[in-house]
Design a protein around this motif. Structure first.
Motif, PDB file in Angstrom:
ATOM      1  N   ASN A 138       0.820  -1.217   0.000  1.00  0.00           N
ATOM      2  CA  ASN A 138       0.000   0.000   0.000  1.00  0.00           C
ATOM      3  C   ASN A 138       0.852   1.263   0.000  1.00  0.00           C
ATOM      4  N   MET A 139       0.266   2.321  -0.489  1.00  0.00           N
ATOM      5  CA  MET A 139       0.960   3.598  -0.639  1.00  0.00           C
ATOM      6  C   MET A 139       1.392   4.193   0.696  1.00  0.00           C
TER       7      MET A 139
ATOM      8  N   LYS B   9       5.059  19.552   5.908  1.00  0.00           N
ATOM      9  CA  LYS B   9       6.451  19.842   5.531  1.00  0.00           C
ATOM     10  C   LYS B   9       7.397  18.816   6.153  1.00  0.00           C
ATOM     11  N   LYS B  10       7.139  18.454   7.407  1.00  0.00           N
ATOM     12  CA  LYS B  10       7.981  17.472   8.092  1.00  0.00           C
ATOM     13  C   LYS B  10       7.870  16.100   7.414  1.00  0.00           C
ATOM     14  N   ILE B  11       6.654  15.724   7.045  1.00  0.00           N
ATOM     15  CA  ILE B  11       6.453  14.446   6.359  1.00  0.00           C
ATOM     16  C   ILE B  11       7.186  14.441   5.026  1.00  0.00           C
ATOM     17  N   ARG B  12       7.054  15.547   4.281  1.00  0.00           N
ATOM     18  CA  ARG B  12       7.706  15.657   2.975  1.00  0.00           C
ATOM     19  C   ARG B  12       9.212  15.523   3.112  1.00  0.00           C
TER      20      ARG B  12
ATOM     21  N   ILE C 127       1.715  12.212  -3.471  1.00  0.00           N
ATOM     22  CA  ILE C 127       1.551  10.979  -2.694  1.00  0.00           C
ATOM     23  C   ILE C 127       0.733  11.256  -1.433  1.00  0.00           C
ATOM     24  N   MET C 128       1.045  12.342  -0.753  1.00  0.00           N
ATOM     25  CA  MET C 128       0.278  12.686   0.452  1.00  0.00           C
ATOM     26  C   MET C 128      -1.183  12.953   0.122  1.00  0.00           C
TER      27      MET C 128
ATOM     28  N   LYS D  67      -6.830  10.710   0.313  1.00  0.00           N
ATOM     29  CA  LYS D  67      -8.068  10.326  -0.377  1.00  0.00           C
ATOM     30  C   LYS D  67      -8.322   8.821  -0.323  1.00  0.00           C
ATOM     31  N   GLY D  68      -7.621   8.153   0.556  1.00  0.00           N
ATOM     32  CA  GLY D  68      -7.857   6.721   0.729  1.00  0.00           C
ATOM     33  C   GLY D  68      -6.689   5.837   0.388  1.00  0.00           C
ATOM     34  N   GLY D  69      -5.651   6.413  -0.216  1.00  0.00           N
ATOM     35  CA  GLY D  69      -4.462   5.639  -0.555  1.00  0.00           C
ATOM     36  C   GLY D  69      -4.663   4.751  -1.768  1.00  0.00           C
ATOM     37  N   ALA D  70      -3.636   3.988  -2.064  1.00  0.00           N
ATOM     38  CA  ALA D  70      -3.654   3.140  -3.255  1.00  0.00           C
ATOM     39  C   ALA D  70      -2.785   1.915  -3.032  1.00  0.00           C
ATOM     40  N   GLN D  71      -3.081   0.869  -3.769  1.00  0.00           N
ATOM     41  CA  GLN D  71      -2.193  -0.285  -3.835  1.00  0.00           C
ATOM     42  C   GLN D  71      -1.144   0.030  -4.890  1.00  0.00           C
ATOM     43  N   MET D  72       0.124  -0.204  -4.561  1.00  0.00           N
ATOM     44  CA  MET D  72       1.207   0.215  -5.438  1.00  0.00           C
ATOM     45  C   MET D  72       2.075  -0.964  -5.876  1.00  0.00           C
TER      46      MET D  72
END
Length: 534
Positions: free
Chosen positions: A292-293, A320-323, A377-378, A383-388
Motif C-alpha cells: 500500500n501507498m 512539511k515534516k512528512i515531505r 503521494i500525500m 483520499k484513501g491511498g492506493a495499492q502500489m
C-alpha cells in the motif's frame, strides 16, 4: 479324532476362502482416478521416474503400474510431469476468497494449497472464518496465520505506543485462541501500522504463545531496504527467544545502494541455521514488490486513525515534516523522483491505475520535481491511498536468493478478479515463471529442486503432514504440466493472463483444472495447525 480333523479342515477352508476373497477384492480394487503415462517428480528433490498414480477417496493409494480398467476415470499425462500440488505459503485472500472461491489465478498456476494471514493481517476470529469457508467451499486448500497487526489493532487500535501489561495479556489471549482454532502460526508486518509501532519484546511474547501450540513465526520484517540486515537479525532473535521456527517473508533487498548484497543477507540466515535456529525464507520471482501507498510515508504520520492522519496531511508544518522525511528516504536510495512507484489500484480515480507517480504528476500539470511528487503521494493517501507496485530490486539478487536451498516460492498475492485494476503479475504466474524462466531458460535451478521448493519444503515448514509429496496415503493434490511449455503470461503492463502449460490440477483427488480449463469444482479443505483443539 477324525471328527476333530474334519472340523479343523472345514474351518481352515473357511478362513482360506475369506482370505482369498479379501485378497481378490484388493487385487480388483477400483480407483476413483488413475493418472497414467506420467513422469513423476515426487517433491522430495529426487529425479523423476515413470509410474502411474492411483487415487481413491481423495488420497494417493498406489504408485506403480495400474491397468486402465481398474479406474473409474483415467487421466493420460502424455509423458508430462506429474508432481504434488504447489503450496503457496504467502497469500492475502481474506478480502476476496468469499466472493471468488474458485481462486482461478492460483489454480491456473498449479497452486492447490494456500496460507493466508501474512504480513500481520488476518481474520481475528479464525473459527468463524474457517466455518464460513467450509460453507461456501473452495477450489484450494487453505490455512491461516494469526496476524499481529490485526490483533494489536483489535486491542489497541492504531495507537503509537507500547501496550500496557493488560493489553499485552489481551493480545496473547487472542493469539492463543487463534492457535486453538487452527492457526498455523503468528505473522507480523513490522513495516505496517500498527505493527511498526511495536518493539521486539511485544512480538516475542506473542511468538511464545504461538510456539507453545506448535506454530511458526512468519514475518514481513521491519525494513527491506537500508536497514535490512538489522531487520533480519530481529526476526532471527525473535525465533531464538521464543523458541519458534522463523519464516522470513518475501526475502529481498529493496535498496538500490545495497543491490548485490544478497550474499550478505543470506549469510545471516545461514549462520542462524548453523547456530541451531530454524530459519527459512520465501520469495516471489520478480524485481518489483507490491504494497500500500502508506508505506511511502513515515509511520508516525499514520497513527491514531484517519481523522488525525487527515489533520497531519493538511497542516502545513506537519506536512512539511512528512515531505522532508520522504525526500530524505528517496535521496538515500539514490533516486531523483518517484518514478519507480506505479499505481495498481486507486479507488478515488481508477484512470490513474498503471501509471507511475512521475507520470501522474506530469499528467496533472504539476511542477516536475520530487517535492511536488511527494505532495501528490500525500494527497492520494489522504483520499484513501492506493495499492502500489514498486520496482526496487535487482535481477542479480532475485536469482541468488532463488538459488538458496531453503527458499520457497510464494506469490504474496490475493484472489484476483480477472481484468480488474492493474495488479502485480505475481498473482497469476509466480510458479510458472520459476519453472519457465529460472529452470528452463536461465538454468538457475534444476526442475526437481524447483518443484521441491513449491511442494515438500513448504509442507515441512508449515507442518502440513499429508501434502507436498507424491506418496501413498497422502492427499491427492497433484499438478500435471509440460516442462517445455509452462510459461507465465502475466506482465506488469498486462497482468491479467493465466499461466500456460499446466494441463491438470487435482485437489483432494478432484480435477479442478482439466485439459487446461478450470472445472469450477470446489474440493478444497481447511488446513489446521498443530495446536487445533477440537
Amino acid at each position: 479324532m477324525k471328527y476333530f480333523n474334519k472340523l479343523l479342515s472345514k474351518k481352515h477352508l473357511f478362513f482360506l476362502l475369506i482370505s482369498f476373497t479379501f485378497s481378490f477384492s484388493l487385487f480388483a480394487q477400483k480407483y476413483d482416478t488413475v493418472i497414467k503415462n506420467g513422469r513423476i517428480i515426487d517433491g522430495s528433490g529426487n529425479p523423476w521416474f515413470s509410474a502411474d498414480v492411483g487415487i481413491k477417496n481423495g488420497q494417493i493409494t498406489f504408485i506403480g503400474f495400474i491397468q486402465a480398467s481398474d479406474a473409474t476415470k483415467v487421466i493420460d499425462a502424455k509423458n508430462q510431469i506429474v508432481c504434488p500440488g504447489f503450496i503457496d505459503v504467502h497469500t492475502h485472500v481474506e478480502d476476496a476468497i468469499q466472493k471468488l472461491p474458485t481462486a482461478d489465478n492460483f489454480i491456473y498456476d498449479g497452486v492447490t494449497s494456500i496460507i493466508t494471514g501474512n504480513c500481520g493481517s488476518s481474520e481475528v476470529n479464525l473459527a468463524k472464518f474457517f466455518d464460513e469457508l467450509k460453507q461456501i467451499k473452495l477450489s484450494v486448500n487453505l490455512g491461516s496465520l494469526i496476524g499481529h497487526n490485526s490483533v494489536r489493532r483489535y486491542v489497541m487500535k492504531n495507537v503509537f505506543r507500547d501496550p500496557t501489561a493488560k493489553e499485552q495479556t489481551q493480545m496473547e489471549a487472542l493469539v492463543e485462541q487463534a492457535m486453538k482454532d487452527g492457526a498455523v502460526g503468528l505473522a507480523t508486518g513490522l513495516i505496517y501500522i500498527p505493527g511498526t509501532y511495536s518493539k521486539t519484546p511485544e512480538v516475542v511474547g506473542l511468538a511464545k504463545v504461538a510456539s507453545s501450540y506448535g506454530g511458526i513465526y512468519a514475518s514481513h520484517i521491519r525494513d527491506e531496504a537500508s536497514k535490512v540486515k538489522e531487520a533480519i537479525n530481529e526476526a532471527i532473535n525473535i525465533g531464538r527467544e521464543a523458541h519458534i521456527p522463523v519464516e522470513i517473508s518475501h526475502f529481498k533487498i529493496s535498496s538500490k545502494p545495497l543491490w548485490g548484497q544478497s550474499n550478505v543477507t543470506l549469510d545471516l540466515v545461514e549462520k542462524a541455521r548453523l547456530e541451531g535456529i530454524d530459519v527459512n525464507i520465501d520469495q516471489y520471482p520478480y524485481t518489483a514488490s507490491s504494497t500500500n501507498m502508506g508505506t511511502m510515508l513515515p509511520s508516525w504520520a499514520l497513527a491514531d486513525g484517519d481523522s488525525l492522519v487527515h489533520i497531519r496531511l493538511t497542516d502545513p508544518e506537519t506536512r512539511k515534516k512528512i515531505r522532508e522525511e520522504m525526500l530524505k528516504g528517496l535521496k538515500a536510495d539514490n533516486r531523483k523522483n518517484f518514478d519507480y512507484a506505479f499505481v495498481a489500484r486507486y479507488r478515488a480515480d481508477s484512470t490513474l491505475n498503471g501509471k507511475n507517480i512521475t507520470e501522474i504528476n506530469k499528467l496533472l500539470g504539476r511542477k516536475l520535481n520530487m517535492e511536488t511528487e511527494a505532495d501528490l503521494i500525500m494527497d492520494m493517501v489522504d483520499k484513501g491511498g492506493a495499492q502500489m507496485i514498486f520496482h526496487k530490486m535487482s535481477e542479480e539478487d532475485v536469482a541468488r536468493i532463488l538459488q538458496y536451498p531453503f527458499t520457497m516460492i510464494a506469490s504474496d498475492a490475493g484472489v484476483i478478479q480477472f481484468n480488474r485494476n492493474v495488479p502485480h503479475p505475481r498473482g497469476y504466474g509466480s510458479n510458472a515463471r520459476v519453472l519457465g524462466v529460472y529452470v528452463r531458460e536461465k538454468n538457475v535451478l534444476r526442475l526437481e529442486d524447483a518443484v521441491r521448493r513449491m511442494t515438500s519444503l513448504p509442507a515441512q515448514r508449515f507442518r502440513i503432514d499429508n501434502r507436498g509429496l507424491i506418496r501413498t496415503g497422502y492427499a491427492a493434490d497433484i499438478v500435471i504440466f509440460d516442462e517445455n511449455k509452462i510459461t507465465d503470461k502475466a506482465t506488469f503492463e498486462k497482468p491479467h493472463a493465466y499461466s500456460e502449460g499446466i494441463d491438470a490440477v487435482l485437489v483432494n483427488g478432484v480435477a479442478v483444472l482439466e485439459n487446461g480449463k478450470h472445472t469450477g469444482l470446489k474440493s478444497g479443505e481447511i488446513i489446521y495447525g498443530k495446536g487445533k483443539v477440537n
